[in-house]
Design a protein around this motif. Sequence first.
Motif, PDB file in Angstrom:
ATOM      1  N   GLU A  84      28.781 -25.180  -8.032  1.00  0.00           N
ATOM      2  CA  GLU A  84      28.694 -26.643  -7.990  1.00  0.00           C
ATOM      3  C   GLU A  84      27.811 -27.097  -6.825  1.00  0.00           C
ATOM      4  O   GLU A  84      26.996 -28.001  -6.963  1.00  0.00           O
ATOM      5  N   PHE A  85      27.958 -26.445  -5.661  1.00  0.00           N
ATOM      6  CA  PHE A  85      27.112 -26.764  -4.514  1.00  0.00           C
ATOM      7  C   PHE A  85      25.640 -26.506  -4.838  1.00  0.00           C
ATOM      8  O   PHE A  85      24.772 -27.334  -4.537  1.00  0.00           O
ATOM      9  N   LEU A  86      25.343 -25.370  -5.453  1.00  0.00           N
ATOM     10  CA  LEU A  86      23.958 -25.039  -5.786  1.00  0.00           C
ATOM     11  C   LEU A  86      23.373 -26.049  -6.764  1.00  0.00           C
ATOM     12  O   LEU A  86      22.217 -26.461  -6.625  1.00  0.00           O
ATOM     13  N   LYS A  87      24.168 -26.476  -7.727  1.00  0.00           N
ATOM     14  CA  LYS A  87      23.720 -27.486  -8.688  1.00  0.00           C
ATOM     15  C   LYS A  87      23.382 -28.787  -7.962  1.00  0.00           C
ATOM     16  O   LYS A  87      22.311 -29.371  -8.166  1.00  0.00           O
ATOM     17  N   GLU A  88      24.277 -29.235  -7.096  1.00  0.00           N
ATOM     18  CA  GLU A  88      24.048 -30.468  -6.338  1.00  0.00           C
ATOM     19  C   GLU A  88      22.827 -30.335  -5.415  1.00  0.00           C
ATOM     20  O   GLU A  88      22.045 -31.272  -5.272  1.00  0.00           O
ATOM     21  N   LEU A  89      22.666 -29.166  -4.801  1.00  0.00           N
ATOM     22  CA  LEU A  89      21.535 -28.926  -3.906  1.00  0.00           C
ATOM     23  C   LEU A  89      20.218 -29.058  -4.661  1.00  0.00           C
ATOM     24  O   LEU A  89      19.316 -29.783  -4.240  1.00  0.00           O
ATOM     25  N   PHE A  90      20.093 -28.382  -5.795  1.00  0.00           N
ATOM     26  CA  PHE A  90      18.845 -28.421  -6.563  1.00  0.00           C
ATOM     27  C   PHE A  90      18.564 -29.830  -7.075  1.00  0.00           C
ATOM     28  O   PHE A  90      17.430 -30.295  -7.025  1.00  0.00           O
ATOM     29  N   GLU A  91      19.585 -30.518  -7.557  1.00  0.00           N
ATOM     30  CA  GLU A  91      19.387 -31.880  -8.065  1.00  0.00           C
ATOM     31  C   GLU A  91      18.951 -32.819  -6.940  1.00  0.00           C
ATOM     32  O   GLU A  91      18.099 -33.677  -7.137  1.00  0.00           O
ATOM     33  N   ALA A  92      19.524 -32.654  -5.751  1.00  0.00           N
ATOM     34  CA  ALA A  92      19.160 -33.493  -4.609  1.00  0.00           C
ATOM     35  C   ALA A  92      17.725 -33.218  -4.158  1.00  0.00           C
ATOM     36  O   ALA A  92      16.999 -34.135  -3.770  1.00  0.00           O
TER      37      ALA A  92
END
Length: 104
Positions: A84-92
């Motif tokens: 979930e963190f990696l998903k949020e990081l890439f989207e940001a």
Amino acid sequence: MASTKKYLEFILEQLSELDEITYKAMMGEYIIYYRGKIVGGIYDDRFLVKNVKAAADKMPEADLELPYEGAKEMLLVDDVDNKEFLKELFEAMYDELPAPKKKK
């Protein structure tokens, strides 16, 4: 030291929540793309992302490391186990990343 295919496969699995993740092998390392833009890569079995403001904001304690001699410093992603963190990081990060260069 080159990165292992096993580590690449692990990172790709961790990024499986995102659409349009691709990679390119380059001199024993792997460049990671998100929706056509370079986000970072795997260098010596370390997952590094571009040092853009969104990434630095999400990972204020991240170490800056050189992917290889002569390159710009990149942020080391420590929390590779958190999908979930990696998903949020890439989207940001996406909007801050430069558009792909046009092929000649």
